[in-house]
Design a protein around this motif. Sequence first.
Motif, PDB file in Angstrom:
ATOM      1  N   VAL A 137       0.832  -1.200   0.000  1.00  0.00           N
ATOM      2  CA  VAL A 137       0.000   0.000   0.000  1.00  0.00           C
ATOM      3  C   VAL A 137       0.870   1.256   0.000  1.00  0.00           C
ATOM      4  N   GLY A 138       1.889   1.280   0.864  1.00  0.00           N
ATOM      5  CA  GLY A 138       2.779   2.435   0.921  1.00  0.00           C
ATOM      6  C   GLY A 138       3.556   2.637  -0.354  1.00  0.00           C
ATOM      7  N   TYR A 139       3.988   1.531  -0.979  1.00  0.00           N
ATOM      8  CA  TYR A 139       4.747   1.642  -2.232  1.00  0.00           C
ATOM      9  C   TYR A 139       3.881   2.212  -3.351  1.00  0.00           C
ATOM     10  N   ARG A 140       2.647   1.717  -3.478  1.00  0.00           N
ATOM     11  CA  ARG A 140       1.773   2.200  -4.548  1.00  0.00           C
ATOM     12  C   ARG A 140       1.299   3.631  -4.296  1.00  0.00           C
ATOM     13  N   ALA A 141       1.315   4.033  -3.022  1.00  0.00           N
ATOM     14  CA  ALA A 141       0.957   5.415  -2.699  1.00  0.00           C
ATOM     15  C   ALA A 141       2.161   6.346  -2.789  1.00  0.00           C
ATOM     16  N   SER A 142       3.300   5.820  -3.229  1.00  0.00           N
ATOM     17  CA  SER A 142       4.536   6.600  -3.404  1.00  0.00           C
ATOM     18  C   SER A 142       5.006   7.227  -2.102  1.00  0.00           C
ATOM     19  N   VAL A 143       4.835   6.497  -0.993  1.00  0.00           N
ATOM     20  CA  VAL A 143       5.346   6.968   0.293  1.00  0.00           C
ATOM     21  C   VAL A 143       6.862   6.780   0.301  1.00  0.00           C
ATOM     22  N   PRO A 144       7.635   7.776   0.747  1.00  0.00           N
ATOM     23  CA  PRO A 144       9.098   7.653   0.737  1.00  0.00           C
ATOM     24  C   PRO A 144       9.588   6.429   1.511  1.00  0.00           C
ATOM     25  N   TYR A 145      10.625   5.790   0.975  1.00  0.00           N
ATOM     26  CA  TYR A 145      11.316   4.652   1.572  1.00  0.00           C
ATOM     27  C   TYR A 145      10.516   3.351   1.548  1.00  0.00           C
ATOM     28  N   PHE A 146       9.267   3.365   1.101  1.00  0.00           N
ATOM     29  CA  PHE A 146       8.495   2.129   1.091  1.00  0.00           C
ATOM     30  C   PHE A 146       8.932   1.197  -0.030  1.00  0.00           C
ATOM     31  N   SER A 147       9.595   1.717  -1.054  1.00  0.00           N
ATOM     32  CA  SER A 147      10.139   0.835  -2.079  1.00  0.00           C
ATOM     33  C   SER A 147      11.231  -0.055  -1.490  1.00  0.00           C
ATOM     34  N   VAL A 148      12.036   0.516  -0.586  1.00  0.00           N
ATOM     35  CA  VAL A 148      13.076  -0.276   0.085  1.00  0.00           C
ATOM     36  C   VAL A 148      12.440  -1.304   1.012  1.00  0.00           C
ATOM     37  N   LEU A 149      11.413  -0.897   1.751  1.00  0.00           N
ATOM     38  CA  LEU A 149      10.721  -1.825   2.649  1.00  0.00           C
ATOM     39  C   LEU A 149      10.055  -2.953   1.873  1.00  0.00           C
ATOM     40  N   LEU A 150       9.471  -2.629   0.725  1.00  0.00           N
ATOM     41  CA  LEU A 150       8.831  -3.668  -0.084  1.00  0.00           C
ATOM     42  C   LEU A 150       9.862  -4.650  -0.624  1.00  0.00           C
ATOM     43  N   LEU A 151      11.009  -4.133  -1.063  1.00  0.00           N
ATOM     44  CA  LEU A 151      12.078  -5.008  -1.541  1.00  0.00           C
ATOM     45  C   LEU A 151      12.546  -5.945  -0.435  1.00  0.00           C
ATOM     46  N   LEU A 152      12.712  -5.403   0.778  1.00  0.00           N
ATOM     47  CA  LEU A 152      13.117  -6.231   1.914  1.00  0.00           C
ATOM     48  C   LEU A 152      12.065  -7.289   2.227  1.00  0.00           C
ATOM     49  N   ASN A 153      10.794  -6.897   2.132  1.00  0.00           N
ATOM     50  CA  ASN A 153       9.723  -7.852   2.407  1.00  0.00           C
ATOM     51  C   ASN A 153       9.684  -8.965   1.363  1.00  0.00           C
ATOM     52  N   TYR A 154       9.928  -8.608   0.098  1.00  0.00           N
ATOM     53  CA  TYR A 154      10.006  -9.622  -0.951  1.00  0.00           C
ATOM     54  C   TYR A 154      11.132 -10.618  -0.662  1.00  0.00           C
ATOM     55  N   VAL A 155      12.285 -10.097  -0.277  1.00  0.00           N
ATOM     56  CA  VAL A 155      13.427 -10.971   0.000  1.00  0.00           C
ATOM     57  C   VAL A 155      13.103 -11.943   1.137  1.00  0.00           C
ATOM     58  N   ILE A 156      12.519 -11.438   2.211  1.00  0.00           N
ATOM     59  CA  ILE A 156      12.179 -12.298   3.350  1.00  0.00           C
ATOM     60  C   ILE A 156      11.124 -13.330   2.974  1.00  0.00           C
ATOM     61  N   THR A 157      10.092 -12.887   2.239  1.00  0.00           N
ATOM     62  CA  THR A 157       9.010 -13.797   1.861  1.00  0.00           C
ATOM     63  C   THR A 157       9.503 -14.909   0.958  1.00  0.00           C
ATOM     64  N   PHE A 158      10.294 -14.560  -0.065  1.00  0.00           N
ATOM     65  CA  PHE A 158      10.806 -15.593  -0.961  1.00  0.00           C
ATOM     66  C   PHE A 158      11.789 -16.516  -0.232  1.00  0.00           C
ATOM     67  N   TYR A 159      12.554 -15.965   0.721  1.00  0.00           N
ATOM     68  CA  TYR A 159      13.450 -16.820   1.502  1.00  0.00           C
ATOM     69  C   TYR A 159      12.656 -17.856   2.288  1.00  0.00           C
ATOM     70  N   VAL A 160      11.577 -17.424   2.941  1.00  0.00           N
ATOM     71  CA  VAL A 160      10.745 -18.356   3.709  1.00  0.00           C
ATOM     72  C   VAL A 160      10.135 -19.406   2.795  1.00  0.00           C
ATOM     73  N   ILE A 161       9.641 -18.986   1.627  1.00  0.00           N
ATOM     74  CA  ILE A 161       9.014 -19.925   0.697  1.00  0.00           C
ATOM     75  C   ILE A 161      10.013 -20.964   0.219  1.00  0.00           C
ATOM     76  N   PHE A 162      11.186 -20.526  -0.260  1.00  0.00           N
ATOM     77  CA  PHE A 162      12.173 -21.463  -0.783  1.00  0.00           C
ATOM     78  C   PHE A 162      12.765 -22.333   0.329  1.00  0.00           C
ATOM     79  N   HIS A 163      12.935 -21.762   1.520  1.00  0.00           N
ATOM     80  CA  HIS A 163      13.497 -22.529   2.627  1.00  0.00           C
ATOM     81  C   HIS A 163      12.574 -23.681   3.022  1.00  0.00           C
TER      82      HIS A 163
END
Length: 336
Positions: A137-163
């Motif tokens: 939601v924050g990324y699509r609303a162009s809130v500052p720094y949420f692109s970095v948070l979304l990238l971090l969340n993607y990394v964690i989520t894919f790590y959990v899935i693959f693990h």
Amino acid sequence: MDASDDAGLDESYRPLPALYLAFLSIWFVSACSWTLNTYKKRHCQTNNLQWTLAIVPLIKALQLTLSFLFWYSCFHLEICSLWMSFGVYVTGVLFQTASFVSFLLISHGYCIMCERLSVTERRTTASLGCVFYLTLVGYRASVPYFSVLLLLNYVITFYVIFHHTSQNLLVLREQLSFIEDEDVQAMHDAVYTKYIMFKKFQGAMQIVAMAEAVIYINLDDSSENYWIRLLVREWAQLCILVYIGWTFRSQDLAPRFSVMPTLKSKGETIVPPIYSIEMDAATFKDFSSHEWHIGVATSSCDVSSKEPVIVIIQQPHTSHKPTPAATPLPPQVQQV
């Protein structure tokens, strides 16, 4: 003057109503087919996972419906509803969140390796889903720094899935090795089916990871080729989710596929030998044995047999495998 000019709309967006309508038809048919198939196969398989996965195409169909109505009204009725565009925005975020929560459930082995998730797994899945929703939601609303948070969340989520997917594959490989060494063929088809399902899911998740990377790396926001980018993105989502849905659909699976623990064991997991006898109901009434006395009716999926068949299962605390000499069986009994 053209109506789209009065509304201040770019002509490059004119293909969008037809595009959204086409994908809406495909997703609506997919959602109805999935729901109908899950309902018809409800007696053949523990299908809590399938009912959970049904939420994904339903949300996608709702998003495409709102998208079609928004763009159709803009071009043909000269009304661009702010609330309808907000609905498209919210359902789009919900669709992506529901998709990743479904991927997490599959990676944990829900209804495949165990009947239900542990408290820790449920909390982890819920937490990742909530954080993913908020950061998206924050990324699509162009809130500052949420692109970095979304990238971090993607990394964690894919790590959990693959693990977790790798862990399940490792456990299944060990079980297949045990089956081959101990010659316990009764569970081979069921375990091998689960192994193939996770291998297909692992490959699909690798494609999802690459597709998400390409989407977010592409920073081209020009309107000229927007409908082409939309077409590619929608087709990619459709193909990936149809492939995963087809892999984990409700179906007549291998015998004993549903033999699974309530919760996954944290210790060493092995396949216990399964000894069973099949007999008709009349024979079961006169059957008496302290080692074989748990009677379970066969699945109602078998419509070819009109008479009920009882499966007799050996108690887990018996110390030895019964043999025909040690456990005499009635002539009507069939060893399986």
